[in-house]
Motif scaffolding. Structure first.
Motif, mmCIF file in Angstrom:
data_model
loop_
_atom_site.group_PDB
_atom_site.id
_atom_site.type_symbol
_atom_site.label_atom_id
_atom_site.label_comp_id
_atom_site.label_asym_id
_atom_site.label_seq_id
_atom_site.Cartn_x
_atom_site.Cartn_y
_atom_site.Cartn_z
ATOM 1 N N ALA A 172 0.845 -1.187 0.000
ATOM 2 C CA ALA A 172 0.000 0.000 0.000
ATOM 3 C C ALA A 172 0.882 1.238 0.000
ATOM 4 O O ALA A 172 2.108 1.161 0.135
ATOM 5 N N GLY A 173 0.228 2.394 -0.171
ATOM 6 C CA GLY A 173 0.950 3.660 -0.124
ATOM 7 C C GLY A 173 1.274 4.183 -1.509
ATOM 8 O O GLY A 173 0.498 4.023 -2.456
ATOM 9 N N SER B 271 8.777 7.891 -1.471
ATOM 10 C CA SER B 271 9.990 8.090 -0.680
ATOM 11 C C SER B 271 10.825 6.820 -0.737
ATOM 12 O O SER B 271 10.354 5.741 -0.372
ATOM 13 N N LYS B 272 12.082 6.955 -1.170
ATOM 14 C CA LYS B 272 12.965 5.804 -1.287
ATOM 15 C C LYS B 272 13.879 5.644 -0.084
ATOM 16 O O LYS B 272 14.736 4.757 -0.083
ATOM 17 N N GLU B 273 13.638 6.499 0.919
ATOM 18 C CA GLU B 273 14.539 6.450 2.067
ATOM 19 C C GLU B 273 14.127 5.350 3.053
ATOM 20 O O GLU B 273 14.962 4.587 3.506
ATOM 21 N N GLU B 274 12.870 5.295 3.382
ATOM 22 C CA GLU B 274 12.457 4.361 4.416
ATOM 23 C C GLU B 274 11.091 3.772 4.067
ATOM 24 O O GLU B 274 10.139 4.508 3.777
ATOM 25 N N LEU C 5 14.412 1.640 0.868
ATOM 26 C CA LEU C 5 13.860 1.167 -0.389
ATOM 27 C C LEU C 5 14.852 1.341 -1.532
ATOM 28 O O LEU C 5 14.899 0.514 -2.455
ATOM 29 N N ARG C 6 15.672 2.381 -1.447
ATOM 30 C CA ARG C 6 16.660 2.578 -2.502
ATOM 31 C C ARG C 6 17.648 1.403 -2.530
ATOM 32 O O ARG C 6 18.009 0.891 -3.587
ATOM 33 N N VAL D 283 4.667 1.826 1.423
ATOM 34 C CA VAL D 283 5.636 2.701 0.750
ATOM 35 C C VAL D 283 5.216 4.140 1.021
ATOM 36 O O VAL D 283 4.147 4.588 0.586
ATOM 37 N N ARG D 284 6.071 4.872 1.734
ATOM 38 C CA ARG D 284 5.725 6.230 2.149
ATOM 39 C C ARG D 284 5.887 7.223 0.997
ATOM 40 O O ARG D 284 6.810 7.091 0.175
#
Length: 864
Positions: free
Chosen positions: A507-508, A539-542, A564-565, A586-587
């Motif tokens: 989701a997200g 956002s690929k950070e967290e 996520l990156r 996924v934020r």
């Protein structure tokens, strides 16, 4: 000698002169009458003779019912006697409701709603399967007495000959003679006639057809539904004759129907070949005096799916709703409408189950009288207790037992398709011996069949019921030992459990959020690819992964945060292996929203759709739009907000549901207490009107209007009315209206020209005043901005205050002395009889006050 001659002559004279006594003189006519009466007396009783018919006379010594002997009319002594009535031969059997067999009742008790396969085919109207008369006969048709042969000749001779085959099997043709044709096929008939005419004529053409076909007599015996003698067309086949006789009864076989001709059996017909494979090759054409014999039914095995209590509930709701719609077409049913269902009101004590009103149904499962127990039975086990509780709860909710519900579902006309078995039914076995054979006969397993289990219920040694559970997949395996079937077996196939265990949820900020099947060894990168990839604002950070682990102490929920990156770069530490029921969120980037828009229409310098930033106030938007032109009327602003519309819709639905529940509770209470017939009809009318009102209320669609005080942007900035805008807000600023509307119980509902010196009473007087049915105490005002003013704001001395957004105004004389603004609406309601359930409507009226638009405002810019 002379004396004797004189004596004889004297006796003859006396006999000629004296009348003859009927006691000792009878003629042939008297004997005929006596014989006719004797036949009537010893034969079946008939109706009285019609006027003019020959009356019956008794034999000597046989008294008549009446002491008077009717006078005998004159008639012709040599008139032939009336022929006795011939026995009637049926053409079709009467149609009657479908039979219910014992094995079907047993299946219903197991909640398997199946019937014996194939028998419903014969319950259709008989005309739908009888042979057509106006069709050409085939070359193999057998000629017999009663057929009419039509011969058309042209050429050297011309003419048309119609001749009917007599009982000797012959036809008579002028100048040809008598030709024997009985027993010939139609093809042979043409050859015989051609040969006979060639003996007499040359150079001619001939056409031979059959006009009127004969009727033959066949006998349907054995386990037929309506055995007897039937007169059918000579074109009839075995199936059409069975159809005329109503088919086999459910104690008769469908798989070994025999046709006997003389002392020989000429055909064995299996109806399953016809029903399942469409094979009608053994459906032979019948001949006169053929006997159709239906032997007793063979071994029966039930193959089906036992329904759960929840599925029975859904079926019962649907069937009851369909029945109610059939009885009351066009009506909308409030929620669940089940015979016997009683909706309890809030605050009303629950009525005991035995006092609830429920519909008495003729049951196929009568409850037996429990025998006297001399020995205390063992205590019930866990499953038995659970079943008892379930049945009691079902009866409390629906007013009928589970068995009665099963009867209602089984006897309904509703057909079901699909399920774990393609054709569930009760089958008659012939060459089928094993469970695999039976499944092939039923078309195989459906897509929902669970191969891990099959249950077999069997009467063992005619002593006890035994239950076997096997692995269906292993049973169908040809390498395993087959499961043999016996008469009376119940085979139960089950559905695959609806729970999906091997899945993950994403989701997200993902392109295709939802549930995905989990493969062995699937990682986070694989899931993102299956979901279509990331969005531009992801956002690929967290990324957050929520995982539930089952432990002996219970489920333990943990959260895993991954980069996520790094997961997309296939770094093993970040690209984790997923487990069943993982939830991946996924934020988006912080405070992300591409843009939010607000529509501004009406009397502003620059109307249009504006993009706003988060937290932007109303005054900022008005300033960007250039403020108000001189014709603008900010007091009448219409402000619509989607979030408010959603809230109003939910509140309105909840209020209507409460009112509906109150109506049902009052109706149920009246049904329990019992009312007379007249009161029952009146209550029915009131209930119908209440339901119509509730249906109209359900059609009301809130618009989401918010009451605001609109002013110049500079004065509005920083005030409580300078609210923050939301995405989707719509604002309409009208021109200055020139009227005040008066509606309701007045003589002339109309719009009156606005004057600042007029009060509410003045406007009502200008509309003709209030009618006799008006409620003067309930007058209220809908302000142009959407708010409302009623008499509740005024005390008993007549003083009150209303908010006009510039200060407070005090009025002496109550609401009728109130001065209005342009565009306001005066509502004069009618007097209504107070009904208890209408108290629930007060919540609806409060919501409708928020829904109401100011009268006279035309929302042209807000139309979709």
């Amino acid at each position: 000698m002379k004396n004797w001659k004189k004596i004889i002559c004297l006796i003859q004279v006396v006999l000629l002169v004296c009348p003859v006594s009927p006691a000792w003189s009878q003629n042939n006519r008297d004997y005929e009458d006596q014989a006719r009466y004797y036949l009537q007396d010893i034969g079946p009783r008939r109706e009285p003779a019609a006027p003019g018919a020959i009356p019956a006379r008794p034999l000597p010594g046989v008294p008549l019912p009446s002491p008077e002997i009717p006078k005998k009319p004159t008639y012709d002594l040599y008139r032939p006697a009336e022929r006795p009535e011939e026995a009637q031969i049926l053409t079709t059997a009467p149609r009657q409701p479908e039979e219910i067999s014992d094995i079907e009742r047993r299946a219903w008790e197991r909640f398997m709603f199946i019937k014996q396969f194939g028998y419903s085919f014969f319950y259709q109207p008989p005309a739908s399967f009888l042979p057509l008369q106006n069709v050409p006969v085939g070359p193999d048709y057998i000629i017999g007495p009663g057929d009419t042969v039509r011969i058309v000749l042209w050429g050297s001779i011309q003419g048309e000959i119609n001749s009917t085959v007599d009982r000797n099997g012959q036809i008579t043709i002028p100048k040809i003679g008598v030709v024997h044709v009985s027993g010939l096929t139609f093809n042979q008939l043409r050859q015989v006639l051609d040969r006979e005419f060639n003996r007499q004529y040359t150079n001619f053409q001939m056409n031979v057809t059959l006009d009127n076909l004969r009727t033959i007599q066949v006998f349907v015996v054995g386990q037929a539904r309506f055995p007897g003698s039937y007169a059918v067309s000579s074109l009839s086949t075995l199936v059409s004759a069975l159809f005329a006789a109503g088919g086999p009864s459910k104690t008769g076989s469908l798989r070994n129907i025999q046709v006997r001709r003389g002392s020989k059996v000429v055909a064995h017909f299996d109806m399953y070949d016809f029903f399942i494979r469409g094979d009608k090759s053994k459906d032979i054409r019948l001949q006169n005096e053929d006997v159709i014999f239906i032997p007793p039914v063979g071994p029966l095995v039930a193959l089906g799916y036992p329904k759960s209590v929840q599925e029975i509930e859904e079926d019962l709701k649907l069937i009851t709703r369909l029945e109610m719609e059939e009885k009351f077409p066009g009506s909308t049913l409030p929620g669940l409408t089940v015979p016997g269902l009683v909706q309890p009101r809030a605050g009303v004590e629950k009525v005991p189950l035995e006092q609830e009103t429920k519909q008495e149904l003729p049951t196929l499962f009568p409850k037996p009288t429990p025998p006297k127990e001399f020995v205390k039975p063992p205590s019930a086990g866990f499953l038995q207790k659970e079943t008892t509780v379930t049945e009691a709860e079902f009866e409390r909710r629906f007013g009928m037992s589970l068995k009665d519900a099963a009867q209602k579902i089984a006897l309904s006309k509703r057909q079901e398709i699909g399920g774990p078995i393609k054709i569930p039914a009760i089958y008659e076995l012939k060459e089928e011996k094993t469970l695999s054979d039976l499944l092939r006969l039923a078309g195989g397993l459906g897509g929902q069949a669970f191969k891990g289990r099959v249950q077999l219920l069997r009467v063992k040694d005619r002593r006890e019921l035994v239950l076997f559970d096997e692995n269906l997949g292993m049973v169908l395996d040809k390498m395993q030992r087959p499961v043999y079937l016996v008469d009376g077996d119940f085979v139960m196939i089950f559905k695959v459990p609806p729970q999906v265990e091997t899945k993950v949820v994403v989701a997200g900020a993902i392109k295709n959020p939802g549930e995905y099947g989990l493969k062995e060894g699937m990682r986070l990168k694989d899931l993102v690819a299956m979901a279509g990839g990331l969005l531009s604002y992801s956002s690929k950070e967290e990324t957050e992964v929520t995982r539930t682990t089952i432990t002996p102490e219970g489920p333990v929920t943990s959260r895993i945060y991954v980069n996520l990156r790094g997961a997309l770069a296939d770094i093993p530490r970040e690209n984790i292996i997923l487990r069943p029921n993982d939830y991946i969120f996924v934020r988006p980037v912080p405070d992300w929203d591409v843009y939010q828009t607000v529509r501004l229409e009406g009397e502003v310098k620059y109307p249009g759709t504006y993009a706003i930033k988060k937290g932007e106030p109303l005054s900022s938007l008005l300033k960007r739009a250039g403020g108000f032109p001189p014709k603008a009327y900010p007091l009448g602003t219409v402000f619509i907000r989607p979030s408010v519309k959603k809230l109003q819709k939910e509140q309105l639905k909840a209020a209507i549901d409460r009112a509906e529940a109150s109506v049902l509770a009052i109706s149920a209470e009246k049904a329990i207490t019992g009312i007379e017939a007249e009161e029952s009809r009146r209550a029915e009318v009131i209930s119908r009107q209440q339901q119509q009102l509730l249906n109209r209320l359900r059609k009301i669609e809130p618009i989401g209007r918010v009451v605001v005080h609109m002013d110049d942007p500079e004065r509005l900035r920083g005030s409580p009315w300078d609210i923050e805008l939301e995405d989707g807000d719509a604002i309409y600023i009208p021109q200055m209206p020139q009227t005040v509307n008066v509606v309701g119980a007045v003589y002339t509902p109309t719009a009156v020209i606005y004057s600042p010196n007029r009060s509410v009473q003045d406007y009502i007087n200008m509309a003709g005043g209030m009618t006799r049915i008006a409620s003067a105490k309930e007058i209220y005002i809908i302000k142009v901005n959407g708010s409302a003013v009623s008499r509740r704001a005024f005390n008993w001395l007549g003083f009150g205050k209303t908010v006009d957004y510039t200060g407070y105004s005090y009025h002496f004389g109550g609401i009728k002395s109130l001065h209005l603004d342009p565009g306001d609406t005066i509502v004069v309601p009618e007097q209504l009889e107070r009904i208890a359930w209408l108290k629930e409507i007060k919540d609806i009226t409060q919501i409708l006050a928020n829904v109401a638009l100011a009268a006279g405002v035309v929302l042209v810019g807000f139309k979709d």
